[in-house]
Design an enzyme around this catalytic site. Sequence first.
Site, short mmCIF file in Angstrom:
data_model
loop_
_atom_site.label_atom_id
_atom_site.label_comp_id
_atom_site.label_asym_id
_atom_site.label_seq_id
_atom_site.Cartn_x
_atom_site.Cartn_y
_atom_site.Cartn_z
N GLU A 289 6.09 58.70 36.06
CA GLU A 289 6.74 59.64 36.98
C GLU A 289 7.49 60.76 36.24
OE1 GLU A 289 8.65 56.55 39.36
OE2 GLU A 289 7.75 57.46 41.11
N GLU B 177 3.82 49.29 40.05
CA GLU B 177 4.89 48.89 40.96
C GLU B 177 4.43 47.90 42.03
OE1 GLU B 177 4.58 51.85 39.66
OE2 GLU B 177 6.53 52.80 39.35
N1 COA Z 1 11.18 46.98 32.12
C1 COA Z 1 11.86 46.13 31.33
N2 COA Z 1 11.33 45.51 30.26
C2 COA Z 1 10.05 45.77 30.00
C3 COA Z 1 9.27 46.63 30.78
C4 COA Z 1 9.90 47.26 31.89
N3 COA Z 1 9.24 48.11 32.66
N4 COA Z 1 8.02 46.67 30.27
C5 COA Z 1 8.02 45.86 29.20
N5 COA Z 1 9.24 45.31 29.02
C6 COA Z 1 9.69 44.37 27.97
C7 COA Z 1 9.15 42.98 28.21
O1 COA Z 1 9.97 42.28 29.13
C8 COA Z 1 9.21 42.41 26.81
O2 COA Z 1 10.55 42.03 26.52
P1 COA Z 1 10.87 40.61 25.77
O3 COA Z 1 10.20 40.75 24.43
O4 COA Z 1 12.36 40.60 25.71
O5 COA Z 1 10.26 39.55 26.61
C9 COA Z 1 8.90 43.60 25.92
O6 COA Z 1 9.11 44.77 26.73
C10 COA Z 1 7.46 43.64 25.42
O7 COA Z 1 6.61 43.51 26.55
P2 COA Z 1 5.55 42.30 26.74
O8 COA Z 1 5.39 42.09 28.21
O9 COA Z 1 5.92 41.15 25.90
O10 COA Z 1 4.28 43.00 26.12
P3 COA Z 1 2.77 42.72 26.52
O11 COA Z 1 1.97 43.46 25.54
O12 COA Z 1 2.53 41.27 26.71
O13 COA Z 1 2.61 43.43 27.98
C11 COA Z 1 2.87 45.18 29.63
C12 COA Z 1 2.76 44.81 28.13
C13 COA Z 1 3.16 46.65 29.76
C14 COA Z 1 1.56 44.84 30.34
C15 COA Z 1 4.00 44.33 30.27
O14 COA Z 1 5.16 44.48 29.48
C16 COA Z 1 4.36 44.76 31.68
O15 COA Z 1 3.69 44.41 32.62
N6 COA Z 1 5.47 45.51 31.84
C17 COA Z 1 5.94 45.97 33.11
C18 COA Z 1 5.23 47.23 33.51
C19 COA Z 1 5.67 47.69 34.87
O16 COA Z 1 5.52 47.01 35.87
N7 COA Z 1 6.24 48.89 34.90
C20 COA Z 1 6.60 49.54 36.09
C21 COA Z 1 8.01 49.40 36.36
S1 COA Z 1 8.50 50.77 37.34
#
Ligand code: COA
Length: 674
Positions: free
Chosen positions: A498, A518
């Site tokens: 965004e 989302e």
């Molecule tokens: N908000 C807060 N923390 C986030 C984040 C977010 N949007 N996206 C990633 N992180 C954090 C994870 O919680 C993790 O933290 P930790 O190591 O303390 O557990 C760290 O970043 C690394 O992410 P991780 O999930 O372990 O990496 P991955 O390679 O397995 O997965 C994603 C990557 C992007 C697929 C996954 O992190 C994810 O689904 N994130 C959320 C994306 C999302 O929904 N964003 C929209 C929000 S508006």
Amino acid sequence: MIQTKKLYPTAFNPLFIKPARPFPKEIAVIGAGTIGPDIGYYLKSALPQIKLILVDVVEAALKNAEKRYADYAKKAVDKRKMKEDQARAILENIVYTTDYDQIKHCELVIEAATENIPLKQKIFSMIEERVGSDTIITSNTSSIPADRIFSKMKNPERTTITHFFAPAWRSLPVEVVTWPGGSQETVDYLFWFFAKTGKVPLITDNVICFMLDRVFDNWCNEAAFLLNQATAAQIDKVAEEFVFAGPFYVLNMANGNPIIVETNTLQMEEGSHYLPASILKSVDKWLTPRPGAKVEVLKDLKESIRDRLLGILFSQSFDIIDRNIGTPQDLNLGCQIALGFRKGPFDIMRELGETEVERIMKRFQKERPGFPQAAKKITHYQDFKRHLLVDEIEGVKIITIRRPQALNALNDEITNEILAVLKENHAKPDIRGFVITGYGTRAFSAGADIGRFPQTLGNAKAAIQYARDCAEVQLFIDQMDKPVVAAINGMALGGGLEIAIRCHSLIAVQNAFFQFPEITLGILPAIGGCVVPYRKWPQGAELFHQMICLAKSINAQEAFKIGMVSKLVDEYIHLIPAALEEVQNLKGQIKRIFQGQVRIPEIRMPDEPKAGNQNLSKEAVTITIQTIQAGAAAEKLSEALEAGYQGFGKIACTEAAKEGITAFLEKRKPVYNK
Ligand code: COA
């Protein structure tokens, strides 16, 4: 803003450096004790194609390292973090050897042997005798300045300290030391190399214990001195307010007592106040429970311990900034990602306020005379951006979002900081425009910070206000006359996307991708995500329906095809130059977001909506569709954006939002009932 050019003469963002050489093909790690093999494993995981030579004088250590590698790889495969062939590639092409001659073709050699200067000097002379004249040679010492180790070398320009943190195979930070005998080219290359291979390099000055160990060692040493008033368990308990594990628990895990004695003895060159606590020499293991266990500490004692621990933490932090040993943003981040602090020292100070910090420091001075105090007013140390690196190239401010521990996910502070940089600079006549990018190669930004959402759940008013507050940076960009270009270096998700789509143009690397996840969390993109894409790139409307309602991810080529991305570049190295060129192209040509109503194709969704194999909430999908439709029907952009905020207020009150967000934070799959 405090950002020192002395430590970062070339660039604050390591990936803006044009590397003087490619990746090494052969790398050696000397020392198969605790950290050496872990450094090797990180290198092989990041660059499986390299040949790794692990050298030690003890065969048994090499055998243990080999077994450790196999265990790490198996665990990663079992946890589905890695495919079998990737694991195989990591384990292949590793030489475990006692023979130094094996390292002769290495282009990078990292020493991780015992902290003993004569021994290290001997190792470096053996290395230098064997490797090529331009091989980079580094030491992983946590405390010994570079000149003491490398002074006897024939060619010290290609040397420096590269200090890793446990567990080095996955801990992000690496301190890279800049010192007069080593060349800037060596530091620049290592700075680039570590960032490119997934680490977070922090440049520090060449002083005893560099930056982060000055905090860690003295934090532990102070805890040991406090044993005259409290037990190890009580001190750990009080410390847990600030760290995930107290100092004694960490010392037990790392067998760290002798290290603190050694490093604090070294620090005594700066004054006798650094004297190591003698109890560290006579105790092997501390009696302290796991973090989180219940331990009683009476109020007065708690305050006394807390003040002393904060006193030493602040003392070291002031000293590091006053002496330019590291930058405040690096220290603040490093304490969190290397030392397990819940917040950076400057965040703790900010929360406590100036008067309280002054009180703590006065008491600390009385109890522990000799330790450094703040050389400037306490407020001076707050003058930096926590999560941004700001470079300037050819009159363009380049804002790098750096929150690597959360894939650059945006919290309120980051959006405020971006807004502040735009506001501080947009009226300056010598600034032509702005580029916004993300730190590292993986993520532009993984979205808004999901940890912040629970505060809005079930409260429509709070949710709407949250969305409006977050939108300030986008609204500011909308009306700017100077171009803002998004340089998309990896994934751009949710709230990150965004921000990107509100920039006046997007440039992306080929392997970037875009997604609004989302809906998988039971919510919707609130800050223009349901509105702006349709007004900027109406030809992509069908795709946007899928992206917003079903979390479909699109790659950079698809985004380019619908006009969302203006230019694609093959490799990261071309990203910033292309973004700078785009700033130039946009001069006087910024296209404003369409104001009127937009016609969008009908939104048809399956009866059982899914994102991949994850079931979605039908109720959340319905609210999202209604929000998109309301946004398209609005006569003005401001009304359309308001429809997005209202939609968020509505969806935040559903069971789906509660379940989706809770599931993410609990690291499980959500289950939606309606
Ligand atoms: N908000 C807060 N923390 C986030 C984040 C977010 N949007 N996206 C990633 N992180 C954090 C994870 O919680 C993790 O933290 P930790 O190591 O303390 O557990 C760290 O970043 C690394 O992410 P991780 O999930 O372990 O990496 P991955 O390679 O397995 O997965 C994603 C990557 C992007 C697929 C996954 O992190 C994810 O689904 N994130 C959320 C994306 C999302 O929904 N964003 C929209 C929000 S508006």
